[in-house]
Write a protein that holds these residues in place. Sequence first.
Motif, PDB file in Angstrom:
ATOM      1  N   PHE A   3     -10.280  10.099   1.629  1.00  0.00           N
ATOM      2  CA  PHE A   3     -10.265   9.540   0.276  1.00  0.00           C
ATOM      3  C   PHE A   3     -10.631   8.051   0.183  1.00  0.00           C
ATOM      4  CE2 PHE A   3      -7.307  13.168  -0.078  1.00  0.00           C
ATOM      5  CZ  PHE A   3      -7.924  13.852  -1.122  1.00  0.00           C
ATOM      6  N   ALA A   4     -10.962   7.399   1.286  1.00  0.00           N
ATOM      7  CA  ALA A   4     -11.288   5.967   1.223  1.00  0.00           C
ATOM      8  C   ALA A   4     -12.482   5.718   0.302  1.00  0.00           C
ATOM      9  CB  ALA A   4     -11.587   5.439   2.615  1.00  0.00           C
ATOM     10  N   VAL A   5     -12.392   4.657  -0.502  1.00  0.00           N
ATOM     11  CA  VAL A   5     -13.486   4.278  -1.397  1.00  0.00           C
ATOM     12  C   VAL A   5     -13.907   2.842  -1.095  1.00  0.00           C
ATOM     13  CG1 VAL A   5     -12.825   5.873  -3.223  1.00  0.00           C
ATOM     14  CG2 VAL A   5     -11.836   3.598  -3.180  1.00  0.00           C
ATOM     15  N   LYS A   6     -15.177   2.582  -1.190  1.00  0.00           N
ATOM     16  CA  LYS A   6     -15.695   1.265  -0.812  1.00  0.00           C
ATOM     17  C   LYS A   6     -15.189   0.154  -1.712  1.00  0.00           C
ATOM     18  CE  LYS A   6     -20.064   1.972  -3.324  1.00  0.00           C
ATOM     19  NZ  LYS A   6     -21.544   2.066  -3.182  1.00  0.00           N
ATOM     20  N   GLU A   7     -14.826   0.486  -2.946  1.00  0.00           N
ATOM     21  CA  GLU A   7     -14.288  -0.533  -3.848  1.00  0.00           C
ATOM     22  C   GLU A   7     -12.984  -1.119  -3.308  1.00  0.00           C
ATOM     23  OE1 GLU A   7     -16.980   2.114  -6.049  1.00  0.00           O
ATOM     24  OE2 GLU A   7     -15.192   2.475  -4.793  1.00  0.00           O
ATOM     25  N   ILE A  54       1.567   6.799   1.586  1.00  0.00           N
ATOM     26  CA  ILE A  54       0.662   5.854   0.940  1.00  0.00           C
ATOM     27  C   ILE A  54       0.648   4.506   1.644  1.00  0.00           C
ATOM     28  CG2 ILE A  54       2.264   4.792  -0.719  1.00  0.00           C
ATOM     29  CD1 ILE A  54      -1.400   5.933  -1.340  1.00  0.00           C
ATOM     30  N   THR A  55       1.610   4.265   2.532  1.00  0.00           N
ATOM     31  CA  THR A  55       1.679   2.980   3.224  1.00  0.00           C
ATOM     32  C   THR A  55       0.381   2.623   3.940  1.00  0.00           C
ATOM     33  OG1 THR A  55       4.083   2.991   3.429  1.00  0.00           O
ATOM     34  CG2 THR A  55       2.880   1.711   5.053  1.00  0.00           C
ATOM     35  N   PRO A  56      -0.189   3.479   4.783  1.00  0.00           N
ATOM     36  CA  PRO A  56      -1.444   3.098   5.437  1.00  0.00           C
ATOM     37  C   PRO A  56      -2.639   3.100   4.507  1.00  0.00           C
ATOM     38  CG  PRO A  56      -0.846   5.343   6.023  1.00  0.00           C
ATOM     39  CD  PRO A  56       0.315   4.785   5.268  1.00  0.00           C
ATOM     40  N   SER A  57      -2.582   3.896   3.437  1.00  0.00           N
ATOM     41  CA  SER A  57      -3.775   4.132   2.626  1.00  0.00           C
ATOM     42  C   SER A  57      -3.792   3.406   1.287  1.00  0.00           C
ATOM     43  CB  SER A  57      -3.931   5.642   2.377  1.00  0.00           C
ATOM     44  OG  SER A  57      -2.754   6.198   1.828  1.00  0.00           O
ATOM     45  N   CYS A  58      -2.727   2.678   0.948  1.00  0.00           N
ATOM     46  CA  CYS A  58      -2.645   2.081  -0.389  1.00  0.00           C
ATOM     47  C   CYS A  58      -3.753   1.068  -0.649  1.00  0.00           C
ATOM     48  CB  CYS A  58      -1.272   1.443  -0.612  1.00  0.00           C
ATOM     49  SG  CYS A  58      -0.898   0.090   0.532  1.00  0.00           S
ATOM     50  N   GLY A  59      -4.311   0.478   0.396  1.00  0.00           N
ATOM     51  CA  GLY A  59      -5.393  -0.489   0.226  1.00  0.00           C
ATOM     52  C   GLY A  59      -6.761   0.087   0.496  1.00  0.00           C
ATOM     53  N   SER A  60      -6.838   1.437   0.592  1.00  0.00           N
ATOM     54  CA  SER A  60      -8.118   2.077   0.928  1.00  0.00           C
ATOM     55  C   SER A  60      -8.535   3.153  -0.061  1.00  0.00           C
ATOM     56  CB  SER A  60      -8.035   2.721   2.329  1.00  0.00           C
ATOM     57  OG  SER A  60      -7.701   1.771   3.316  1.00  0.00           O
ATOM     58  N   VAL A  61      -7.590   3.716  -0.816  1.00  0.00           N
ATOM     59  CA  VAL A  61      -7.904   4.847  -1.683  1.00  0.00           C
ATOM     60  C   VAL A  61      -7.801   4.455  -3.154  1.00  0.00           C
ATOM     61  CG1 VAL A  61      -7.064   6.459   0.063  1.00  0.00           C
ATOM     62  CG2 VAL A  61      -5.519   5.725  -1.762  1.00  0.00           C
ATOM     63  N   GLY A  83     -14.665   7.509   2.652  1.00  0.00           N
ATOM     64  CA  GLY A  83     -14.133   8.721   3.238  1.00  0.00           C
ATOM     65  C   GLY A  83     -15.049   9.900   3.047  1.00  0.00           C
ATOM     66  N   LEU A  84     -14.643  11.032   3.596  1.00  0.00           N
ATOM     67  CA  LEU A  84     -15.448  12.248   3.582  1.00  0.00           C
ATOM     68  C   LEU A  84     -15.857  12.670   2.176  1.00  0.00           C
ATOM     69  CD1 LEU A  84     -16.578  14.742   5.108  1.00  0.00           C
ATOM     70  CD2 LEU A  84     -14.308  15.775   4.874  1.00  0.00           C
ATOM     71  N   THR A  89      -2.325   8.407   7.104  1.00  0.00           N
ATOM     72  CA  THR A  89      -3.326   7.751   7.949  1.00  0.00           C
ATOM     73  C   THR A  89      -4.597   8.584   8.034  1.00  0.00           C
ATOM     74  OG1 THR A  89      -1.551   6.732   9.252  1.00  0.00           O
ATOM     75  CG2 THR A  89      -3.740   6.741  10.225  1.00  0.00           C
ATOM     76  N   LEU A  90      -4.445   9.889   8.187  1.00  0.00           N
ATOM     77  CA  LEU A  90      -5.624  10.754   8.275  1.00  0.00           C
ATOM     78  C   LEU A  90      -6.387  10.826   6.956  1.00  0.00           C
ATOM     79  CD1 LEU A  90      -4.371  13.798  10.400  1.00  0.00           C
ATOM     80  CD2 LEU A  90      -5.782  11.864  11.143  1.00  0.00           C
ATOM     81  N   LEU A  91      -5.676  10.866   5.847  1.00  0.00           N
ATOM     82  CA  LEU A  91      -6.346  11.031   4.555  1.00  0.00           C
ATOM     83  C   LEU A  91      -7.157   9.811   4.134  1.00  0.00           C
ATOM     84  CD1 LEU A  91      -3.831  13.138   2.411  1.00  0.00           C
ATOM     85  CD2 LEU A  91      -5.898  13.867   3.615  1.00  0.00           C
ATOM     86  N   ILE A  92      -6.974   8.697   4.832  1.00  0.00           N
ATOM     87  CA  ILE A  92      -7.899   7.571   4.617  1.00  0.00           C
ATOM     88  C   ILE A  92      -9.321   8.021   4.911  1.00  0.00           C
ATOM     89  CG2 ILE A  92      -8.612   5.299   5.494  1.00  0.00           C
ATOM     90  CD1 ILE A  92      -5.663   4.711   6.019  1.00  0.00           C
ATOM     91  N   GLY A  93      -9.469   8.831   5.942  1.00  0.00           N
ATOM     92  CA  GLY A  93     -10.792   9.331   6.308  1.00  0.00           C
ATOM     93  C   GLY A  93     -11.370  10.311   5.313  1.00  0.00           C
TER      94      GLY A  93
END
Length: 436
Positions: A337-341, A278-285, A348-349, A331-335
């Motif tokens: 599960f990323a949400v614009k909010e 969750i370290t790379p993605s905590c601010g994206s998902v 993300g996909l 890092t990959l799962l940002i691509g």
Amino acid sequence: MSFAAQGIDTGDTAWLLAATALVLLMTPGLALFYGGMVRTKSVLNMLMMSFVSIALVTVVWLAAGYSLAFGDDTFGGLIGDLKHAGMSGLGPDSVHGTVPTLLFATFQLTFAIITAALISGAIADRAKFGAWLVFVPVWALLVYVPVAHWVWGPGGWVLDKLGALDFAGGLPVEITSGASGLALALVLGPRLGFKKDAMRPHNLPMVVLGAGLLWFGWFGFNAGSALGANGLAAAAFLNTLAAGCTGLLGWLFVEQKRDGHPTTLGAASGAVAGLVAITPSCGSVSLLGALVVGLAAGVVCSYAVGWKFKLDYDDSLDVVGVHLVGGVIGTLLIGVFAVKEMTGGTEGLLYGGGLAQLGKQLVAVVAVGAYAFLVTYGIGKLIDKVLGFRADEEHEHTGLDLTVHAETAYDHGVLGHGAPVGASSVPSAQKVKSQA
């Protein structure tokens, strides 16, 4: 002129001060986590490898590391300048966003410290302490600092040119430490008795305590990366908690299904795996994304730690299986599960963003992982040729605590039969060293 008039927000500053202390605490937490996982004869050596990293990386960071990582770009997004070498020009009135630049620099320093310390787990029980003292500052300058500039520095190619996202350190911390740990494990070779002797953790309560301190500090690591006391920090905080929980549960599920029993070590390792991812993605998902990211890491990493036995590399404390693999997953799962909010626009996909962001994340993972592995392998080989990186066989057999540090973590049965409690260990240690 008051600090407030210069653009410093006292609330943001107070939060980042606390977050910086939390992240620094992670390195002693890591020392306990690693120390409990090794055998009794190398506990203190493992603690020392983490603690000495605090001092070594701090000196390097203040001398040149911060400036090269966060100074103005000088070479196509690859490295910063030396304008702030020795922290030159950064007084109490210097501002980075809404916080003092000196505080921002210290916060980033704590990331560099724990990244170097993480690598030690891959070479536990068999590295010369003197070689480690040389390796850490060289590695920090040649590997961590450039990658930090690529991902977070002004003009860094990963963020500005590629457009890959990494909120709190999946690339500079997790993937870099994991790939570097693999490189050093290959340079040093396996421990004596690898795949033959039982090498169980000697103190599981210490492991759990270390994991708890890591989890506690991770809130500063991830939520602090918002650099402010705001909604993004709150979301990152909750995502961090959620992913740690599902990582723990995922690992235990695999253990129960595969081995028939959930273990204490599995619970601690699973929580760390979820936190890594969750370290790379905590601010994206979103929160849902965080739950999935943590679960995926807990399940996959629980299998990945066994790869070393099949592929014949001795990653002593599973830096590769947890930090490299978990960092890649997050890092990959940002691509996906990323949400614009959370990102301010990137999706993300699964949220209509297509494959573009996933492709960017993949390029960043491969580039950073390959760079860290190749440069670390070169550094390790050079040190091994000049100084020798592998401990002497007899020292490794006896234990590095006694032969290197002239100390032991425990009295009973280590310093000789009938040694009184509180008796000095130095004479006995010196005797063992002289015999060796």
